[in-house]
Design a protein around this motif. Structure first.
Motif, PDB file in Angstrom:
ATOM      1  N   ALA A 181      43.920  42.505  17.586  1.00 34.75           N
ATOM      2  CA  ALA A 181      43.101  41.301  17.420  1.00 34.75           C
ATOM      3  C   ALA A 181      42.443  40.909  18.738  1.00 34.75           C
ATOM      4  O   ALA A 181      41.273  40.494  18.769  1.00 34.75           O
ATOM      5  CB  ALA A 181      43.958  40.157  16.885  1.00 34.75           C
ATOM      6  N   ALA A 182      43.180  41.045  19.842  1.00 32.15           N
ATOM      7  CA  ALA A 182      42.632  40.711  21.158  1.00 32.15           C
ATOM      8  C   ALA A 182      41.466  41.630  21.503  1.00 32.15           C
ATOM      9  O   ALA A 182      40.453  41.190  22.064  1.00 32.15           O
ATOM     10  CB  ALA A 182      43.715  40.810  22.220  1.00 32.15           C
ATOM     11  N   CYS A 183      41.582  42.915  21.170  1.00 30.38           N
ATOM     12  CA  CYS A 183      40.514  43.875  21.443  1.00 30.38           C
ATOM     13  C   CYS A 183      39.261  43.547  20.626  1.00 30.38           C
ATOM     14  O   CYS A 183      38.134  43.632  21.131  1.00 30.38           O
ATOM     15  CB  CYS A 183      40.987  45.287  21.147  1.00 30.38           C
ATOM     16  N   LEU A 184      39.456  43.179  19.370  1.00 26.81           N
ATOM     17  CA  LEU A 184      38.321  42.809  18.527  1.00 26.81           C
ATOM     18  C   LEU A 184      37.624  41.569  19.077  1.00 26.81           C
ATOM     19  O   LEU A 184      36.395  41.468  19.062  1.00 26.81           O
ATOM     20  CB  LEU A 184      38.788  42.565  17.088  1.00 26.81           C
ATOM     21  N   LYS A 185      38.408  40.621  19.570  1.00 26.51           N
ATOM     22  CA  LYS A 185      37.842  39.393  20.143  1.00 26.51           C
ATOM     23  C   LYS A 185      37.000  39.697  21.372  1.00 26.51           C
ATOM     24  O   LYS A 185      36.014  39.007  21.658  1.00 26.51           O
ATOM     25  CB  LYS A 185      38.970  38.426  20.491  1.00 26.51           C
ATOM     26  N   LEU A 186      37.378  40.756  22.109  1.00 25.16           N
ATOM     27  CA  LEU A 186      36.628  41.153  23.301  1.00 25.16           C
ATOM     28  C   LEU A 186      35.347  41.913  22.965  1.00 25.16           C
ATOM     29  O   LEU A 186      34.537  42.174  23.849  1.00 25.16           O
ATOM     30  CB  LEU A 186      37.502  42.008  24.213  1.00 25.16           C
ATOM     31  N   GLY A 187      35.194  42.301  21.697  1.00 29.92           N
ATOM     32  CA  GLY A 187      33.968  42.970  21.306  1.00 29.92           C
ATOM     33  C   GLY A 187      34.132  44.335  20.683  1.00 29.92           C
ATOM     34  O   GLY A 187      33.141  44.940  20.249  1.00 29.92           O
ATOM     35  N   ALA A 188      35.360  44.859  20.639  1.00 31.68           N
ATOM     36  CA  ALA A 188      35.562  46.160  19.988  1.00 31.68           C
ATOM     37  C   ALA A 188      35.124  46.067  18.523  1.00 31.68           C
ATOM     38  O   ALA A 188      35.337  45.052  17.858  1.00 31.68           O
ATOM     39  CB  ALA A 188      37.028  46.571  20.073  1.00 31.68           C
ATOM     40  N   ASP A 189      34.518  47.128  18.029  1.00 36.75           N
ATOM     41  CA  ASP A 189      34.056  47.137  16.639  1.00 36.75           C
ATOM     42  C   ASP A 189      35.201  47.388  15.667  1.00 36.75           C
ATOM     43  O   ASP A 189      35.199  46.850  14.557  1.00 36.75           O
ATOM     44  CB  ASP A 189      32.980  48.217  16.467  1.00 36.75           C
ATOM     45  N   HIS A 190      36.166  48.196  16.094  1.00 44.20           N
ATOM     46  CA  HIS A 190      37.306  48.522  15.235  1.00 44.20           C
ATOM     47  C   HIS A 190      38.549  48.671  16.112  1.00 44.20           C
ATOM     48  O   HIS A 190      38.453  49.142  17.255  1.00 44.20           O
ATOM     49  CB  HIS A 190      37.079  49.829  14.466  1.00 44.20           C
ATOM     50  N   ALA A 191      39.695  48.280  15.584  1.00 38.43           N
ATOM     51  CA  ALA A 191      40.959  48.426  16.304  1.00 38.43           C
ATOM     52  C   ALA A 191      41.999  49.042  15.379  1.00 38.43           C
ATOM     53  O   ALA A 191      42.163  48.603  14.241  1.00 38.43           O
ATOM     54  CB  ALA A 191      41.434  47.070  16.822  1.00 38.43           C
ATOM     55  N   ILE A 192      42.695  50.053  15.880  1.00 36.04           N
ATOM     56  CA  ILE A 192      43.681  50.794  15.089  1.00 36.04           C
ATOM     57  C   ILE A 192      45.064  50.585  15.704  1.00 36.04           C
ATOM     58  O   ILE A 192      45.264  50.860  16.892  1.00 36.04           O
ATOM     59  CB  ILE A 192      43.352  52.300  15.081  1.00 36.04           C
ATOM     60  N   ASN A 193      46.001  50.099  14.904  1.00 34.11           N
ATOM     61  CA  ASN A 193      47.390  49.993  15.352  1.00 34.11           C
ATOM     62  C   ASN A 193      48.007  51.382  15.228  1.00 34.11           C
ATOM     63  O   ASN A 193      48.285  51.846  14.126  1.00 34.11           O
ATOM     64  CB  ASN A 193      48.150  48.974  14.500  1.00 34.11           C
ATOM     65  N   TYR A 194      48.202  52.046  16.364  1.00 29.83           N
ATOM     66  CA  TYR A 194      48.664  53.432  16.323  1.00 29.83           C
ATOM     67  C   TYR A 194      50.106  53.569  15.847  1.00 29.83           C
ATOM     68  O   TYR A 194      50.559  54.678  15.530  1.00 29.83           O
ATOM     69  CB  TYR A 194      48.484  54.119  17.679  1.00 29.83           C
ATOM     70  N   LYS A 195      50.814  52.449  15.754  1.00 27.44           N
ATOM     71  CA  LYS A 195      52.192  52.503  15.271  1.00 27.44           C
ATOM     72  C   LYS A 195      52.269  52.479  13.749  1.00 27.44           C
ATOM     73  O   LYS A 195      53.298  52.841  13.169  1.00 27.44           O
ATOM     74  CB  LYS A 195      53.002  51.348  15.862  1.00 27.44           C
ATOM     75  N   THR A 196      51.186  52.061  13.118  1.00 24.00           N
ATOM     76  CA  THR A 196      51.191  51.963  11.647  1.00 24.00           C
ATOM     77  C   THR A 196      50.125  52.833  10.985  1.00 24.00           C
ATOM     78  O   THR A 196      50.066  52.910   9.762  1.00 24.00           O
ATOM     79  CB  THR A 196      50.987  50.508  11.207  1.00 24.00           C
ATOM     80  N   ALA A 197      49.266  53.475  11.782  1.00 24.19           N
ATOM     81  CA  ALA A 197      48.203  54.305  11.213  1.00 24.19           C
ATOM     82  C   ALA A 197      47.955  55.513  12.104  1.00 24.19           C
ATOM     83  O   ALA A 197      48.253  55.496  13.302  1.00 24.19           O
ATOM     84  CB  ALA A 197      46.913  53.493  11.063  1.00 24.19           C
ATOM     85  N   ASP A 198      47.417  56.576  11.514  1.00 22.14           N
ATOM     86  CA  ASP A 198      47.037  57.785  12.239  1.00 22.14           C
ATOM     87  C   ASP A 198      45.670  57.536  12.873  1.00 22.14           C
ATOM     88  O   ASP A 198      44.663  57.446  12.163  1.00 22.14           O
ATOM     89  CB  ASP A 198      46.983  58.969  11.272  1.00 22.14           C
ATOM     90  N   PHE A 199      45.628  57.414  14.186  1.00 25.26           N
ATOM     91  CA  PHE A 199      44.372  57.021  14.829  1.00 25.26           C
ATOM     92  C   PHE A 199      43.267  58.040  14.594  1.00 25.26           C
ATOM     93  O   PHE A 199      42.082  57.672  14.448  1.00 25.26           O
ATOM     94  CB  PHE A 199      44.571  56.766  16.328  1.00 25.26           C
ATOM     95  N   ALA A 200      43.608  59.317  14.554  1.00 27.23           N
ATOM     96  CA  ALA A 200      42.588  60.345  14.384  1.00 27.23           C
ATOM     97  C   ALA A 200      41.957  60.271  12.995  1.00 27.23           C
ATOM     98  O   ALA A 200      40.731  60.343  12.849  1.00 27.23           O
ATOM     99  CB  ALA A 200      43.185  61.730  14.613  1.00 27.23           C
ATOM    100  N   GLU A 201      42.789  60.108  11.986  1.00 26.21           N
ATOM    101  CA  GLU A 201      42.276  59.982  10.617  1.00 26.21           C
ATOM    102  C   GLU A 201      41.429  58.723  10.469  1.00 26.21           C
ATOM    103  O   GLU A 201      40.364  58.741   9.841  1.00 26.21           O
ATOM    104  CB  GLU A 201      43.431  59.966   9.616  1.00 26.21           C
ATOM    105  N   GLU A 202      41.895  57.628  11.040  1.00 25.02           N
ATOM    106  CA  GLU A 202      41.140  56.379  10.954  1.00 25.02           C
ATOM    107  C   GLU A 202      39.811  56.492  11.685  1.00 25.02           C
ATOM    108  O   GLU A 202      38.777  56.002  11.200  1.00 25.02           O
ATOM    109  CB  GLU A 202      41.967  55.221  11.534  1.00 25.02           C
ATOM    110  N   ALA A 203      39.811  57.141  12.839  1.00 26.12           N
ATOM    111  CA  ALA A 203      38.576  57.297  13.601  1.00 26.12           C
ATOM    112  C   ALA A 203      37.556  58.122  12.826  1.00 26.12           C
ATOM    113  O   ALA A 203      36.352  57.816  12.835  1.00 26.12           O
ATOM    114  CB  ALA A 203      38.868  57.948  14.947  1.00 26.12           C
ATOM    115  N   LYS A 204      38.022  59.154  12.139  1.00 27.37           N
ATOM    116  CA  LYS A 204      37.102  59.962  11.335  1.00 27.37           C
ATOM    117  C   LYS A 204      36.539  59.162  10.162  1.00 27.37           C
ATOM    118  O   LYS A 204      35.347  59.249   9.852  1.00 27.37           O
ATOM    119  CB  LYS A 204      37.810  61.229  10.854  1.00 27.37           C
ATOM    120  N   LYS A 205      37.391  58.366   9.525  1.00 24.30           N
ATOM    121  CA  LYS A 205      36.910  57.516   8.424  1.00 24.30           C
ATOM    122  C   LYS A 205      35.851  56.529   8.914  1.00 24.30           C
ATOM    123  O   LYS A 205      34.825  56.317   8.266  1.00 24.30           O
ATOM    124  CB  LYS A 205      38.080  56.750   7.806  1.00 24.30           C
ATOM    125  N   LEU A 206      36.123  55.921  10.067  1.00 23.68           N
ATOM    126  CA  LEU A 206      35.220  54.899  10.602  1.00 23.68           C
ATOM    127  C   LEU A 206      33.876  55.482  11.021  1.00 23.68           C
ATOM    128  O   LEU A 206      32.889  54.744  11.149  1.00 23.68           O
ATOM    129  CB  LEU A 206      35.876  54.193  11.793  1.00 23.68           C
TER     130      LEU A 206
END
Length: 328
Positions: A181-206
């Motif tokens: 949430a803090a990263c999104l507030k700073l301007g990130a378009d998407h943030a992935i919690n790497y402890k609950t999701a596969d960052f590589a799969e999410e990045a490809k989807k996004l």
């Protein structure tokens, strides 16, 4: 002068406030009366004996400071548009955890308009690192997508803001929903919690299956295979640390087929001329954004210099979002 010394390699409590002779600036250098010192991951590595001090550098930890110029090489300062009494922040190869610090004139930048010394002390190490690696080495372009591993770190919050200011799409990973949430507030378009999701799969989807153009990675190790997998064609992977280990196994065929570039760098041992060039680029392209408030320092906590050990405990806990700064 007072300085924080590493009395022996080990846990944070080896950091103790002691006294050292006042440093004397030489040719091309100036002396800063330090108001604030940034705390960075390399300081922790130095404290534990895992980051050797470059030849000629002070054994006092600390790679970034802010304060007032008290003396120096008059000719070099004049050429840089600096003088005694100016407020500056500086990248140094060591010696930052002290009341007085010598810095090469070319590695000093004026404190951006509207910023405190505490805020300015949080800038040099991360801004030099991000500019050198994301924009010089990885050549991030407007319209491309950047994936930042560890978006809530000092490096991360800097990379988010500069990349967005330069017109990139930013995806970050972080280890909690709060950090995301803090990263999104700073301007990130998407943030992935790497402890609950596969960052590589999410990045490809996004990215609609295309993958990301650039990855800024401070983990390495087991992350590399997944990163190779989620890079787009002609993608660039740049390492700035190896917190996850120095060895990795990955599909080299993907590197060939997608024409990938794998690179990396460390800033501290690089020559003066290299760092001076980065400082000039930052002053031209990024410092105006800071003065206008389009990019803002993110300070998580400040500590009295005598409490440097507590600052390192926080750094190692990975609970912070943004920078940690010592106050003199």
């Amino acid at each position: 002068m007072k300085a924080v010394e590493i009395t022996s390699y080990g846990a944070p409590d080896v950091l103790c406030l002691g006294e050292r002779p006042d440093p004397v600036p030489g040719a091309g250098e100036l002396l800063i009366r330090v108001s604030a010192s940034g705390v960075n991951r390399p300081d922790v590595l130095q404290r534990t004996g895992n980051y050797p001090v470059p030849p000629g550098a002070s054994d006092i930890p600390g790679l970034e400071v802010a304060g007032v110029v008290v003396s120096g090489d008059d000719q070099a300062m004049a050429q840089a548009g600096l003088k005694v009494g100016d407020r500056v922040c500086a990248l140094v190869a060591g010696g930052g955890y002290a009341e007085l610090c010598v810095a090469p004139v070319g590695q000093c930048l004026p404190v951006p308009q509207g910023l405190s010394d505490t805020e300015a002390a949080s800038l040099p190490e991360t801004f030099f690192t991000v500019w050198s690696n994301v924009f010089d080495r990885a050549r991030l372009q407007k319209g491309e997508t950047l994936l930042i591993q560890g978006g809530s770190s000092g490096i991360g919050v800097t990379a988010i803001q500069i990349a967005k200011a330069m017109g990139a799409t930013v995806i970050v990973t972080a280890g909690s929903d709060e950090k995301c949430a803090a990263c999104l507030k700073l301007g990130a378009d998407h943030a992935i919690n790497y402890k609950t999701a596969d960052f590589a799969e999410e990045a490809k989807k996004l990215t609609g299956g295309k993958g990301v153009n650039v990855i800024l990675d401070m983990v390495a190790g087991s992350y590399v295979a997944s990163e190779i997998g989620c890079l787009a064609e002609d993608g660039r992977l740049v390492f700035i640390a190896v917190q996850g280990g120095t060895k990795a196994e990955f599909n080299a065929g993907l590197v060939l087929r997608k024409r990938l570039t794998i690179t990396g760098s460390t800033l501290r041992p690089r020559p003066l001329e290299f760092k001076v060039a980065i400082a000039a680029a930052l002053k031209d392209k990024v410092w105006p954004l800071l003065a206008r408030g389009e990019i803002k320092p993110v300070i998580h906590s400040t500590f009295a210099a005598a409490d440097a050990a507590k600052a390192h405990v926080l750094m190692e806990s990975n609970q912070h979002i943004g920078k940690i700064v010592l106050i003199w």
